[in-house]
Structures are given as structure tokens and as C-alpha cells.
Design a protein around this motif. Structure first.
Motif, PDB file in Angstrom:
ATOM      1  N   MET A  34       0.915  -0.907  -0.027  1.00 36.42           N
ATOM      2  CA  MET A  34       0.150  -0.006   0.068  1.00 36.42           C
ATOM      3  C   MET A  34       0.881   1.296   0.003  1.00 36.42           C
ATOM      4  N   ALA A  35       0.361   2.095  -0.517  1.00 34.67           N
ATOM      5  CA  ALA A  35       1.073   3.582  -0.489  1.00 34.67           C
ATOM      6  C   ALA A  35       1.578   4.015   0.759  1.00 34.67           C
ATOM      7  N   PRO A  36       2.668   4.519   0.921  1.00 34.75           N
ATOM      8  CA  PRO A  36       3.090   5.400   2.199  1.00 34.75           C
ATOM      9  C   PRO A  36       1.848   6.392   2.584  1.00 34.75           C
ATOM     10  N   ALA A  37       2.192   6.747   3.928  1.00 33.81           N
ATOM     11  CA  ALA A  37       1.181   7.787   4.434  1.00 33.81           C
ATOM     12  C   ALA A  37       1.871   8.961   4.065  1.00 33.81           C
ATOM     13  N   LEU A  38       1.193  10.274   4.134  1.00 31.18           N
ATOM     14  CA  LEU A  38       1.740  11.421   4.217  1.00 31.18           C
ATOM     15  C   LEU A  38       1.888  12.243   5.486  1.00 31.18           C
ATOM     16  N   ASN A  39       2.776  12.740   5.959  1.00 28.57           N
ATOM     17  CA  ASN A  39       2.884  13.183   7.265  1.00 28.57           C
ATOM     18  C   ASN A  39       3.746  14.604   7.124  1.00 28.57           C
ATOM     19  N   VAL A  40       3.156  15.643   7.073  1.00 31.50           N
ATOM     20  CA  VAL A  40       4.059  16.822   7.025  1.00 31.50           C
ATOM     21  C   VAL A  40       3.691  17.957   8.125  1.00 31.50           C
ATOM     22  N   GLU A  41       4.471  18.384   8.816  1.00 26.99           N
ATOM     23  CA  GLU A  41       4.287  19.341   9.739  1.00 26.99           C
ATOM     24  C   GLU A  41       4.861  20.795   9.426  1.00 26.99           C
ATOM     25  N   LEU A  42       3.902  21.595   9.400  1.00 26.63           N
ATOM     26  CA  LEU A  42       4.516  23.050   8.901  1.00 26.63           C
ATOM     27  C   LEU A  42       4.024  23.952   9.808  1.00 26.63           C
ATOM     28  N   ALA A  43       5.315  25.023   9.877  1.00 25.49           N
ATOM     29  CA  ALA A  43       5.056  26.105  10.730  1.00 25.49           C
ATOM     30  C   ALA A  43       3.799  27.103  10.337  1.00 25.49           C
ATOM     31  N   ALA A  44       3.180  27.690  11.104  1.00 29.64           N
ATOM     32  CA  ALA A  44       1.862  28.286  10.911  1.00 29.64           C
ATOM     33  C   ALA A  44       2.380  29.691  10.531  1.00 29.64           C
ATOM     34  N   GLU A  45       2.592  29.691   9.297  1.00 30.34           N
ATOM     35  CA  GLU A  45       3.210  30.930   8.503  1.00 30.34           C
ATOM     36  C   GLU A  45       2.673  30.806   7.156  1.00 30.34           C
ATOM     37  N   PRO A  46       2.436  32.073   6.551  1.00 28.18           N
ATOM     38  CA  PRO A  46       1.810  31.980   5.019  1.00 28.18           C
ATOM     39  C   PRO A  46       2.672  31.204   4.050  1.00 28.18           C
ATOM     40  N   ARG A  47       3.997  31.167   4.032  1.00 24.55           N
ATOM     41  CA  ARG A  47       4.547  30.422   3.044  1.00 24.55           C
ATOM     42  C   ARG A  47       4.449  28.820   3.162  1.00 24.55           C
ATOM     43  N   SER A  48       3.949  28.222   4.204  1.00 25.33           N
ATOM     44  CA  SER A  48       3.704  26.820   4.386  1.00 25.33           C
ATOM     45  C   SER A  48       2.472  26.241   3.719  1.00 25.33           C
ATOM     46  N   ALA A  49       1.669  27.223   3.205  1.00 22.77           N
ATOM     47  CA  ALA A  49       0.435  26.776   2.312  1.00 22.77           C
ATOM     48  C   ALA A  49       1.013  26.025   1.052  1.00 22.77           C
ATOM     49  N   ALA A  50       1.890  27.007   0.455  1.00 22.44           N
ATOM     50  CA  ALA A  50       2.792  26.230  -0.721  1.00 22.44           C
ATOM     51  C   ALA A  50       3.122  25.033  -0.485  1.00 22.44           C
ATOM     52  N   ARG A  51       3.729  24.737   0.542  1.00 32.82           N
ATOM     53  CA  ARG A  51       4.728  23.697   0.852  1.00 32.82           C
ATOM     54  C   ARG A  51       3.494  22.623   1.300  1.00 32.82           C
ATOM     55  N   SER A  52       2.525  22.839   1.481  1.00 28.78           N
ATOM     56  CA  SER A  52       1.424  21.863   1.753  1.00 28.78           C
ATOM     57  C   SER A  52       0.767  21.199   0.381  1.00 28.78           C
TER      58      SER A  52
END
Length: 150
Positions: free
Chosen positions: A1-19
Motif C-alpha cells: 500500500m502507498a506510504p502515508a503523508l505526514n507533514v508538519e508546517l510552521a503556521a506561517e503563510p509560506r507553508s500553504a505552498a509547501r502543503s
């Protein structure tokens, strides 16, 4: 099965692009395609809106994080519209969470305040859990493609 997605982002505007990038890359690994189909694009939009809400509203003027966790779940297969066999026996489940505080939307948000409505329109199911220890937005969308076994 495909791997899981796990991303921790700083709560700052540029993190939306990373997500958006992380979700797009994960979906490509799940489906085995380099570019996203319409369903993949809808999922990325929904995740972006949930992440953006966490970034903008959860922490006021404090530092914080927004976490994106995704997995693939088996569902009952459906028949293709042309009757050619089963399709879409998998569902994406993504949880976007923060440890901040829920703030009710403004009575008159003006031209803003439609992010969760847009996210809900892009997925099959959206659940919102507002608790003392943060908010969790759960997004579910059936996939119409076979899932990669990697």
C-alpha cells in the motif's frame, strides 16, 4: 500500500505552498502519475484551504504548527459508468490539524470566509472537530484510479 503523508508546517503563510507541493507529490506516488487528475486537484485545493485556515486563525499572534496526515483506505468498489468493471475501491483520508483555538467566523466576513465551504465542495466528506486542544479537519475523497502498491 502507498506510504502515508505526514507533514508538519510552521503556521506561517509560506507553508500553504509547501502543503500543496507535498500533497501533490504524495498523490502522484499513490496514483502512479506525474500530474494530478481532477480528483487530485480537488484534494489539493481542499487541503490548501484547511491548512490556510489553520495558519491564519488558530494561533493569533503565537507561533504554532499545522499538521497534514494522509492515508489511503479501502472502500467497496463501484462499477464503472460504462460497466467495464470495478473502479475507485480506494479513498483518500487527510487530516489537517492544529493545536490552536477555534474562533467563530465573523458575522460579516466580507469577501473572505469561504475556505471551508470551498474545501467541502471539493471532497466527498468534510468533518470539523473543534476541541480545547485544537482543530482537526478531516477530508475524504474516493479515488477513481488504481492505487500504486509501492
Amino acid at each position: 500500500m502507498a506510504p502515508a503523508l505526514n507533514v508538519e508546517l510552521a503556521a506561517e503563510p509560506r507553508s500553504a505552498a509547501r502543503s500543496r507541493r507535498a500533497t501533490t507529490e504524495w498523490l502522484a506516488s499513490v496514483c502512479g502519475y506525474a500530474s494530478s487528475c481532477d480528483i487530485g486537484q480537488d484534494i489539493v485545493l481542499a487541503v490548501n484551504e484547511a491548512v490556510s485556515n489553520g495558519i491564519e486563525h488558530a494561533y493569533a499572534d503565537e507561533d504554532g504548527v499545522v499538521t497534514v496526515c494522509g492515508r489511503i483506505e479501502h472502500t467497496a468498489p463501484e462499477r464503472r459508468p460504462d460497466g467495464a468493471g470495478p473502479c475507485g475501491a480506494f479513498e483518500v483520508c487527510i487530516e489537517v490539524s492544529d493545536n490552536g483555538r477555534w474562533r467563530p467566523p465573523a458575522a460579516d466576513p466580507g469577501h473572505r470566509g469561504r475556505g471551508l465551504m470551498m474545501a467541502e465542495a471539493a471532497v466527498d466528506h468534510l468533518a470539523l472537530d473543534k476541541g480545547e486542544s485544537g482543530t482537526v479537519v478531516t477530508l475524504r475523497r474516493r479515488l477513481g484510479c488504481p492505487v500504486s502498491a509501492s
